[in-house]
Structure formats: structure tokens, C-alpha cells
Design an enzyme around this catalytic site. Structure first.
Site, mmCIF file in Angstrom:
data_model
loop_
_atom_site.group_PDB
_atom_site.id
_atom_site.type_symbol
_atom_site.label_atom_id
_atom_site.label_comp_id
_atom_site.label_asym_id
_atom_site.label_seq_id
_atom_site.Cartn_x
_atom_site.Cartn_y
_atom_site.Cartn_z
ATOM 1 N N GLU A 131 51.905 24.770 43.210
ATOM 2 C CA GLU A 131 52.327 24.028 44.414
ATOM 3 C C GLU A 131 51.328 24.294 45.542
ATOM 4 O O GLU A 131 50.566 25.265 45.480
ATOM 5 C CB GLU A 131 53.725 24.500 44.838
ATOM 6 C CG GLU A 131 54.753 24.222 43.766
ATOM 7 C CD GLU A 131 56.180 24.508 44.217
ATOM 8 O OE1 GLU A 131 56.366 25.116 45.297
ATOM 9 O OE2 GLU A 131 57.091 24.101 43.482
ATOM 10 N N SER A 183 48.744 31.470 42.609
ATOM 11 C CA SER A 183 48.801 32.678 41.781
ATOM 12 C C SER A 183 50.219 33.238 41.700
ATOM 13 O O SER A 183 50.515 34.033 40.808
ATOM 14 C CB SER A 183 47.872 33.749 42.360
ATOM 15 O OG SER A 183 46.545 33.277 42.374
ATOM 16 N N TRP A 187 47.081 20.147 42.262
ATOM 17 C CA TRP A 187 46.061 20.529 41.282
ATOM 18 C C TRP A 187 46.508 20.260 39.857
ATOM 19 O O TRP A 187 46.297 21.095 38.986
ATOM 20 C CB TRP A 187 45.713 22.023 41.392
ATOM 21 C CG TRP A 187 45.069 22.425 42.662
ATOM 22 C CD1 TRP A 187 45.550 23.313 43.568
ATOM 23 C CD2 TRP A 187 43.807 21.991 43.171
ATOM 24 N NE1 TRP A 187 44.685 23.442 44.616
ATOM 25 C CE2 TRP A 187 43.597 22.637 44.396
ATOM 26 C CE3 TRP A 187 42.837 21.088 42.715
ATOM 27 C CZ2 TRP A 187 42.467 22.423 45.161
ATOM 28 C CZ3 TRP A 187 41.702 20.873 43.471
ATOM 29 C CH2 TRP A 187 41.536 21.545 44.677
ATOM 30 N N ARG A 194 8.720 24.251 26.808
ATOM 31 C CA ARG A 194 8.145 24.213 28.165
ATOM 32 C C ARG A 194 6.962 25.183 28.274
ATOM 33 O O ARG A 194 7.127 26.394 28.071
ATOM 34 C CB ARG A 194 9.235 24.609 29.171
ATOM 35 C CG ARG A 194 8.758 24.704 30.611
ATOM 36 C CD ARG A 194 8.432 23.341 31.171
ATOM 37 N NE ARG A 194 8.052 23.415 32.581
ATOM 38 C CZ ARG A 194 7.445 22.431 33.223
ATOM 39 N NH1 ARG A 194 7.120 21.312 32.594
ATOM 40 N NH2 ARG A 194 7.135 22.551 34.498
ATOM 41 N N GLU A 239 44.723 28.499 35.340
ATOM 42 C CA GLU A 239 45.396 29.282 34.282
ATOM 43 C C GLU A 239 45.295 30.770 34.560
ATOM 44 O O GLU A 239 45.094 31.576 33.658
ATOM 45 C CB GLU A 239 44.771 28.987 32.920
ATOM 46 C CG GLU A 239 44.743 27.532 32.578
ATOM 47 C CD GLU A 239 45.947 27.091 31.785
ATOM 48 O OE1 GLU A 239 46.797 27.934 31.499
ATOM 49 O OE2 GLU A 239 46.024 25.891 31.510
ATOM 50 N N GLY A 240 45.394 31.128 35.833
ATOM 51 C CA GLY A 240 45.247 32.528 36.242
ATOM 52 C C GLY A 240 43.809 32.782 36.626
ATOM 53 O O GLY A 240 42.893 32.570 35.817
ATOM 54 N N PHE A 292 49.987 43.753 42.088
ATOM 55 C CA PHE A 292 50.054 42.370 42.590
ATOM 56 C C PHE A 292 50.608 42.301 44.010
ATOM 57 O O PHE A 292 50.260 41.416 44.762
ATOM 58 C CB PHE A 292 50.972 41.513 41.699
ATOM 59 C CG PHE A 292 50.326 41.111 40.415
ATOM 60 C CD1 PHE A 292 49.606 39.938 40.336
ATOM 61 C CD2 PHE A 292 50.430 41.902 39.284
ATOM 62 C CE1 PHE A 292 49.009 39.557 39.159
ATOM 63 C CE2 PHE A 292 49.841 41.527 38.098
ATOM 64 C CZ PHE A 292 49.115 40.353 38.030
HETATM 65 C C1 LIG Z 1 40.630 21.550 38.493
HETATM 66 C C2 LIG Z 1 41.924 22.271 38.455
HETATM 67 C C3 LIG Z 1 42.927 21.872 37.565
HETATM 68 C C4 LIG Z 1 44.170 22.510 37.569
HETATM 69 N N1 LIG Z 1 45.169 22.070 36.708
HETATM 70 C C5 LIG Z 1 46.437 22.570 36.849
HETATM 71 C C6 LIG Z 1 47.530 22.008 36.087
HETATM 72 O O1 LIG Z 1 47.342 21.111 35.247
HETATM 73 N N2 LIG Z 1 48.794 22.459 36.324
HETATM 74 C C7 LIG Z 1 49.050 23.454 37.230
HETATM 75 O O2 LIG Z 1 50.224 23.817 37.409
HETATM 76 N N3 LIG Z 1 48.022 24.034 37.963
HETATM 77 C C8 LIG Z 1 46.735 23.597 37.775
HETATM 78 N N4 LIG Z 1 45.701 24.146 38.523
HETATM 79 C C9 LIG Z 1 46.015 25.141 39.538
HETATM 80 C C10 LIG Z 1 45.468 26.532 39.227
HETATM 81 O O3 LIG Z 1 46.196 27.116 38.184
HETATM 82 C C11 LIG Z 1 45.498 27.322 40.535
HETATM 83 O O4 LIG Z 1 44.452 26.807 41.353
HETATM 84 C C12 LIG Z 1 45.311 28.817 40.320
HETATM 85 O O5 LIG Z 1 46.438 29.365 39.687
HETATM 86 C C13 LIG Z 1 45.058 29.575 41.633
HETATM 87 O O6 LIG Z 1 45.969 29.209 42.607
HETATM 88 P P1 LIG Z 1 45.442 28.813 44.070
HETATM 89 O O7 LIG Z 1 44.385 27.785 43.906
HETATM 90 O O8 LIG Z 1 46.640 28.461 44.881
HETATM 91 O O9 LIG Z 1 44.772 30.115 44.618
HETATM 92 P P2 LIG Z 1 45.506 31.356 45.350
HETATM 93 O O10 LIG Z 1 46.677 31.803 44.532
HETATM 94 O O11 LIG Z 1 45.748 30.995 46.771
HETATM 95 O O12 LIG Z 1 44.387 32.476 45.267
HETATM 96 C C14 LIG Z 1 43.290 32.549 46.181
HETATM 97 C C15 LIG Z 1 42.512 33.826 45.878
HETATM 98 O O13 LIG Z 1 43.339 34.960 46.110
HETATM 99 C C16 LIG Z 1 43.370 35.792 44.962
HETATM 100 N N5 LIG Z 1 44.682 36.440 44.842
HETATM 101 C C17 LIG Z 1 45.891 35.837 44.805
HETATM 102 N N6 LIG Z 1 46.862 36.744 44.667
HETATM 103 C C18 LIG Z 1 46.268 37.958 44.607
HETATM 104 C C19 LIG Z 1 46.731 39.294 44.441
HETATM 105 N N7 LIG Z 1 48.037 39.578 44.270
HETATM 106 N N8 LIG Z 1 45.826 40.285 44.444
HETATM 107 C C20 LIG Z 1 44.506 40.025 44.562
HETATM 108 N N9 LIG Z 1 44.002 38.780 44.708
HETATM 109 C C21 LIG Z 1 44.876 37.763 44.722
HETATM 110 C C22 LIG Z 1 43.079 34.868 43.789
HETATM 111 O O14 LIG Z 1 42.530 35.589 42.695
HETATM 112 C C23 LIG Z 1 42.076 33.897 44.407
HETATM 113 O O15 LIG Z 1 40.782 34.452 44.343
HETATM 114 C C24 LIG Z 1 44.422 23.568 38.468
HETATM 115 C C25 LIG Z 1 43.385 23.987 39.330
HETATM 116 C C26 LIG Z 1 42.175 23.355 39.337
HETATM 117 C C27 LIG Z 1 41.112 23.818 40.289
#
Ligand SMILES: Cc1cc2nc3c(=O)[nH]c(=O)nc-3n(C[C@H](O)[C@H](O)[C@H](O)COP(=O)(O)OP(=O)(O)OC[C@H]3O[C@@H](n4cnc5c(N)ncnc54)[C@H](O)[C@@H]3O)c2cc1C
Length: 392
Positions: free
Chosen positions: A140, A145, A169, A276, A371-372, A391
Site C-alpha cells: 500500500e 516493508s 506498485w 573488442r 518481494e522484500g 525490525f
Molecule cells: C516494479 C515494482 C513492482 C512491484 N510489484 C508488486 C506487486 O505485484 N504486488 C505488491 O504487493 N507489491 C509490489 N511491489 C512493492 C514492493 O514489494 C515494495 O516496494 C517493497 O516491499 C518495499 O516497500 P516500499 O517501497 O514501501 O519501501 P519501504 O518499506 O518504505 O522501505 C524504504 C527503505 O527502508 C528500509 N526499511 C524498511 N523497514 C526497515 C526496517 N525495519 N529496518 C531497516 N530498514 C528498513 C527498506 O529496506 C528500504 O530500503 C513492487 C515494487 C516495484 C518497485
């Protein structure tokens, strides 16, 4: 784009660990990628469009539900065959592999494992043939994460559920007919619901301007008082463990898929290094370039062993989620580093669409996040070995 001359590296003779069926399945996927993906993928990535004409080919090579039983239209294969198919597809493009992963592990898997017989019969054969495409809504805008914090919710209205919220996403969202959506009931418990295109109040706006996974369509799922029939609730599993079970299967596929992207970058850089000429010699004769290539093949070989062993454990039903996390994290990191080194080995040519490397490199930026994330998988390993939760 240059003709696809790919030759798969197998430095430790790992083919000896594969059955004849594994090799046949891999060959079919490899031939299809060379014939139907490589010639068109650069153009579709450049224009940021999913090539819908490849859907039937993906179905034919068994990429939609490789391990789903044949009675539901799946290919009935084992986990190593599933991994090899993902490897070959991602050798072509991570976006195409994403489409197949979502369809198999995030849509067909939960319907097969958590659905009832009517749901399996209604959806799985159409998803296996590619007649219907699916997407998976977990993430969402405010919960990535930490999916357990989700706010998408449904209320029991007697003869139907009323679904509200938004997902972000979501791969395949713009064209999917079916969405497996994770939402909380009135008690705050997470359940899976099958939402179909055409239900009133359900929309799927596309996400534009991505520099990564450009040949995969990504979008939002918006639920504005969507009336979902009660028979669309997945009855056999609830709680956060339900979507996480799907992610295990998808992450396992990614651990193999990333090897494909890495192999393509390595193979391209190796061939280029022999052709090359600089300072009167092929660049492959310089020690610095050999160091890059030698380290690439070492890392690919280690990743192949990790994936194969994980496949054996998945077949036996003994692989843990933490073991899958380790392989996803390691293999994607391996691939992104190899893509970067290979890009440098091609000099200026490395940034063009004449070669696949820059596209792989950009794609892997998503693969290392979805996927994490890379960091989240490290925390999963940390928790597993210490018993201490870092976490929160
Ligand atoms: C191209 C693409 C396709 C996708 N497809 C899908 C899909 O089909 N279905 C679906 O449900 N999702 C999908 N996703 C979503 C994806 O799984 C999320 O982007 C991902 O889980 C990370 O969530 P976020 O982007 O909100 O980052 P955030 O959770 O906001 O994280 C931001 C940063 O903070 C770090 N962080 C977060 N929590 C902690 C913690 N406790 N300790 C230390 N560091 C932390 C993370 O490692 C990251 O570096 C997709 C994403 C992309 C980019």
C-alpha cells in the site's frame, strides 16, 4: 539490438545434477526466449510497454503455474523445473519474469492453496492458459516493508463484502482480469479476496515514468466501496502468513531468475572482451578485465549451487522462509553487481540498447527492492540466527 548469441555458463557441471525432464523444460524456455523475447524486448522496454503478444508463449513453456497440478491446467512440474523456467525467462528480461512470477506464485498459488474447489476450477485453468492474467495486491502507499500495517479493509454486508482502500506498485495491475487482494476484516484479520475487473468501484491506474522493469506493467488498485461476492473470499488461510506463503514461492523463483540476468550479462561481457581490441589486444587479455570475468563466473556458480540446493529442499518440503530469503538476497545482489561490472566492460557500448546489460541493470533495481528489500532479507536472516527481532 544485437542477435541473441547466448551460451549458458556451467562452470561446475551442474547439469549433472539435473534430470532429463529438467533439461527439456529449460531448453524449451531457452529456445522460446531466443525466438520470441530477445528480438522484441529492447523495443518494448524503450517504449515502456508490456508485450502482450508473448502471453500465449509464456503459457506454452509452462511459465504460468509450473508446479500447479495438471488437473487445474498447471504444468505439474517440480520446484527445480520451476526455477529453471524463471532463470531462462529472466535471462531475457526481469520484467517478463515478473509477469510470470506474479501469475504463478502470487495469483495461482494462493487460489490453489487457500481457495476452495470451486475457486480452483473457476480460475486456475484460465490463468494457466493466459486467457486471464492476474495481479497480487499487498503493498500500500503507506505500508511496503510492513504489510501487516495495511489499512485496506472489508466489511460484512450480509450477502456481500464491501471493500475499501488502495494498493500501490502492483505488477500486471493495468491489464489483469483478476486481482488477489489482501485486506483486513472488521476484527483486523488479514484475508485474501479475489477481485475481478469490471466490479463497480474497482480501478487500476497505471504507474508511469519507471526507469526499471519498463517492459512490465505496474499500477495501483483502487477500491471505492467495491461489492465483492462472498464466494470470492479465500477460505483456507488467513493472517499475514497467507500472503507471506505466496512470497516464499515467488522469492524462490527470483533466486533462480536473478541467475539468468547475471548469466546474460556475463556471457555478453565475455564475448565482447574477446572481440573488442584496444592497445592492439582484445580487452579480455588485460588482467583487470579477467579479474571481473573470473569473479563473475565464481559468483554465478555459487548462486547456482544455492538455488539448486534450495530447490532440492523445496521439493522435499523442508526449505524455510529464512533460507529462501538468503537465496533471494544473495542472488539478486550477485546479479546487480555483475550487471554493473559487465556494463563497465562494454565501455560506452554498455549504456546502449544494442546490448541487454543496461536493461538488466535497471531492472534489477526493482528486483532488489520488491518481494522484500535487500535490507529486510538481511534482517530475516539476522532474526533467524539470533532469535532477536531487529525490525522494530
Ligand atoms: C516494479 C515494482 C513492482 C512491484 N510489484 C508488486 C506487486 O505485484 N504486488 C505488491 O504487493 N507489491 C509490489 N511491489 C512493492 C514492493 O514489494 C515494495 O516496494 C517493497 O516491499 C518495499 O516497500 P516500499 O517501497 O514501501 O519501501 P519501504 O518499506 O518504505 O522501505 C524504504 C527503505 O527502508 C528500509 N526499511 C524498511 N523497514 C526497515 C526496517 N525495519 N529496518 C531497516 N530498514 C528498513 C527498506 O529496506 C528500504 O530500503 C513492487 C515494487 C516495484 C518497485
Amino acid at each position: 539490438m544485437k542477435p541473441d548469441l547466448f551460451e549458458a555458463p556451467d562452470y561446475y557441471n551442474l547439469d549433472e545434477l539435473l534430470s532429463d525432464e529438467h533439461k527439456l523444460v529449460r531448453q524449451a524456455a531457452r529456445d522460446w526466449v531466443k525466438r520470441d523475447v530477445s528480438p522484441i524486448i529492447e523495443e518494448y522496454a524503450q517504449k515502456a510497454e508490456f508485450p502482450e503478444q508473448i502471453i500465449s508463449g509464456l503459457a506454452e513453456i509452462g511459465a504460468f503455474g509450473p508446479y500447479i497440478p495438471e488437473e487445474y491446467g498447471g504444468a505439474g512440474l517440480d520446484q527445480i523445473s520451476y526455477g529453471l523456467i524463471m532463470q531462462e525467462i529472466e535471462r531475457g528480461d526481469s520484467g517478463v519474469r515478473s509477469t510470470a512470477s506474479v501469475q504463478s506464485s502470487l495469483v495461482m498459488y494462493p487460489i490453489w492453496k487457500y481457495g476452495n474447489e470451486e475457486q480452483r476450477k473457476k480460475y486456475l485453468p484460465k490463468l494457466a492458459s493466459g486467457e486471464w492474467m492476474g495481479c497480487f495486491g499487498l503493498t500500500e502507499p503507506d505500508h511496503g516493508s510492513n504489510p501487516g500495517g495495511m489499512t485496506t479493509n472489508f466489511k460484512d454486508k450480509g450477502d456481500h463484502y464491501l471493500l475499501n482502500g488502495a494498493k500501490m506498485w502492483i505488477s500486471n495491475a493495468p491489464f489483469a482480469q483478476v486481482a488477489v487482494v489482501w485486506a483486513k476484516n472488521e476484527e483486523g484479520r488479514i484475508h485474501g479476496l479475489i477481485v475481478e475487473r469490471g466490479m463497480e468501484g474497482f480501478s487500476t491506474p497505471e504507474t508511469h515514468n519507471k526507469w526499471s522493469l519498463r517492459a512490465s506493467a505496474t499500477g495501483e488498485l483502487i477500491f471505492d466501496n467495491v461489492k465483492v461476492p462472498k464466494e470470492n473470499l479465500l477460505p483456507n488461510k488467513s493472517g499475514l502468513g497467507a500472503p507471506l506463503g505466496c512470497l516464499d514461492s515467488a522469492r524462490y523463483g527470483i533466486a533462480w531468475g536473478a541467475i539468468g540476468a547475471a548469466m546474460d550479462c556475463y556471457d555478453t561481457a565475455l564475448r565482447y572482451s574477446k572481440e573488442r581490441i584496444q592497445f592492439g589486444k582484445p580487452i579480455g587479455q588485460f588482467q583487470l578485465q579477467q579479474k571481473k570475468l573470473a569473479e563473475m563466473i565464481t559468483e554465478i556458480t555459487k548462486a547456482q549451487l544455492l538455488a539448486w540446493r534450495l530447490g532440492v529442499m523445496r521439493n522435499a518440503g523442508t526449505a524455510t522462509s529464512a533460507q529462501i530469503s538468503m537465496a533471494k538476497r544473495n542472488n539478486v545482489d550477485m546479479a546487480i553487481n555483475i550487471a554493473r561490472e559487465a556494463r563497465q566492460m562494454l565501455g560506452g557500448m554498455g549504456i546502449t540498447g544494442e546490448y541487454s546489460i543496461m536493461r538488466h541493470s535497471m531492472n534489477l533495481e526493482s528486483v532488489i527492492t520488491y518481494e522484500g528489500t535487500h535490507d529486510i532479507h538481511l534482517l530475516i536472516t539476522g532474526l533467524d540466527i539470533t532469535g532477536l527481532n531487529a525490525f522494530q
